[in-house]
Design an enzyme around this catalytic site. Structure first.
Site, PDB file in Angstrom:
ATOM      1  N   GLY A  12      -0.531  -2.057  12.744  1.00 60.14           N
ATOM      2  CA  GLY A  12      -1.816  -1.566  13.238  1.00 60.14           C
ATOM      3  C   GLY A  12      -1.853  -0.100  13.613  1.00 60.14           C
ATOM      4  CG  ASN A  14      -3.393   3.333   8.753  1.00 58.66           C
ATOM      5  OD1 ASN A  14      -3.758   4.467   8.521  1.00 58.66           O
ATOM      6  ND2 ASN A  14      -2.308   2.814   8.223  1.00 58.66           N
ATOM      7  CB  ILE A  94     -11.175  -8.321  -0.600  1.00 60.24           C
ATOM      8  CG1 ILE A  94     -10.395  -7.429   0.371  1.00 60.24           C
ATOM      9  CG2 ILE A  94     -12.621  -8.503  -0.148  1.00 60.24           C
ATOM     10  CD1 ILE A  94     -10.309  -7.969   1.791  1.00 60.24           C
ATOM     11  CG  ASN A 108      -7.143  -0.413   0.772  1.00 59.96           C
ATOM     12  OD1 ASN A 108      -6.665  -0.945   1.769  1.00 59.96           O
ATOM     13  ND2 ASN A 108      -6.421  -0.119  -0.297  1.00 59.96           N
ATOM     14  CG  HIS A 110      -2.732   2.723  -2.119  1.00 61.83           C
ATOM     15  ND1 HIS A 110      -2.185   1.458  -2.129  1.00 61.83           N
ATOM     16  CD2 HIS A 110      -1.981   3.480  -2.948  1.00 61.83           C
ATOM     17  CE1 HIS A 110      -1.134   1.458  -2.951  1.00 61.83           C
ATOM     18  NE2 HIS A 110      -0.993   2.659  -3.454  1.00 61.83           N
ATOM     19  CG  ASP A 151      -4.590  -0.234  -4.635  1.00 62.10           C
ATOM     20  OD1 ASP A 151      -3.397  -0.502  -4.868  1.00 62.10           O
ATOM     21  OD2 ASP A 151      -5.172  -0.570  -3.591  1.00 62.10           O
ATOM     22  CD  GLU A 181      -0.646   5.365   5.386  1.00 62.34           C
ATOM     23  OE1 GLU A 181      -1.006   4.376   6.020  1.00 62.34           O
ATOM     24  OE2 GLU A 181       0.438   5.436   4.813  1.00 62.34           O
TER      25      GLU A 181
HETATM   26  C1  GRF Z   1       0.842   1.340   5.890  1.00 63.12           C
HETATM   27  O1  GRF Z   1       2.012   1.636   5.170  1.00 63.12           O
HETATM   28  C2  GRF Z   1      -0.352   1.633   5.052  1.00 63.12           C
HETATM   29  O2  GRF Z   1      -0.131   2.697   4.176  1.00 63.12           O
HETATM   30  C3  GRF Z   1      -0.500   0.416   4.240  1.00 63.12           C
HETATM   31  O3  GRF Z   1      -0.036  -0.657   5.032  1.00 63.12           O
HETATM   32  C4  GRF Z   1       0.715  -0.156   6.106  1.00 63.12           C
HETATM   33  C5  GRF Z   1      -0.099  -0.491   7.328  1.00 63.12           C
HETATM   34  O4  GRF Z   1       0.456   0.032   8.409  1.00 63.12           O
HETATM   35  N1  GRF Z   1      -1.867   0.276   3.865  1.00 63.12           N
HETATM   36  P1  GRF Z   1      -0.271  -0.237   9.828  1.00 63.12           P
HETATM   37  O5  GRF Z   1      -0.414  -1.727   9.986  1.00 63.12           O
HETATM   38  O6  GRF Z   1      -1.601   0.448   9.804  1.00 63.12           O
HETATM   39  O7  GRF Z   1       0.673   0.373  10.812  1.00 63.12           O
END
Ligand code: GRF
Length: 207
Positions: A12, A14, A94, A108, A110, A151, A181
């Site tokens: 989590g 992100n 999804i 999303n 990526h 993607d 990210e």
């Molecule tokens: C990250 O490596 C992101 O790039 C990918 O999944 C992972 C998620 O990390 N989409 P987090 O759960 O947000 O820490």
């Protein structure tokens, strides 16, 4: 007010970047209504709980078949009347019905510069293992709208990150998260909340 559902499967970080951006006023007019994970052990659910945000686990393992899971995911999400679904490390496909119901309203993150190192089998560390194996000097992250493919939807934001000689997949993953990210996902939400993003002829345009 842009109402968000954030779908997660792991740590989590992100999600946390989004929550921090909202708390610090870097994203105006957006609110996380619910966090949904397929993994009851996802620390992302704990992050939501710490903020008093509704959070639930909907796992395919708990349903007789994938159709039953898809119906529940759609139904539970709809009950929060959100404007945008944010996939933040969500590792479950999804449902097509959800793609149709939320056309150009699912984004999303990526961890590569799409179209490199993406598509089936490229997720988490595998993305960075591929980049190191190929020997690219630059990688990064992409925020894109989700369509029926993997993607393959319209690219909204990308940010480049240098690959270092002594990088391991873990070290590269961390740098891509920190430098790309955690910056472009909140920025994408900020732009959408400000009404500055349109999808025209399969391309995402920022005005
Ligand atoms: C990250 O490596 C992101 O790039 C990918 O999944 C992972 C998620 O990390 N989409 P987090 O759960 O947000 O820490």
């Amino acid at each position: 007010m842009l109402k968000l559902a954030v779908f997660v499967s792991g740590g989590g970080t992100n999600l946390q970047a989004i929550l921090d951006a909202i708390d610090e006023g870097r994203i105006a007019d957006a609110r996380v209504e619910v966090v949904i994970s397929n993994n009851r052990k996802a620390y992302a659910l704990e992050r939501a709980a710490q903020k008093g945000i509704a959070h639930l686990c909907i796992s395919p393992a708990d349903y007789a078949d994938r159709d039953a899971f898809n119906r529940e995911l759609l139904q539970k999400t709809a009950s929060y009347s959100v404007d945008l679904i944010v996939l933040a490390g969500f590792l479950v496909v999804i449902p097509p019905e959800m793609i149709a119901a939320y056309k150009n309203r699912i984004i999303n993150i990526h961890p590569s510069l799409i179209p490199s190192f993406c598509g089936k089998g490229y997720y988490g560390l595998k993305v960075h293992e591929g980049a190191l194996k190929r020997g690219v000097k630059v990688t990064g992250a992409t925020v894109h709208f989700v369509d029926e493919g993997t993607d393959t939807g319209p690219i909204l934001l990308q940010k480049a990150v240098a690959v270092k000689e002594d990088d391991t997949p873990e070290r590269l993953q961390r740098r891509v998260m920190e430098e790309a990210e955690w910056k472009i996902l909140p920025e994408a939400i900020r732009l959408i909340a400000a009404g500055r993003v349109q999808v025209e002829n399969g391309k995402a345009i920022v005005r």
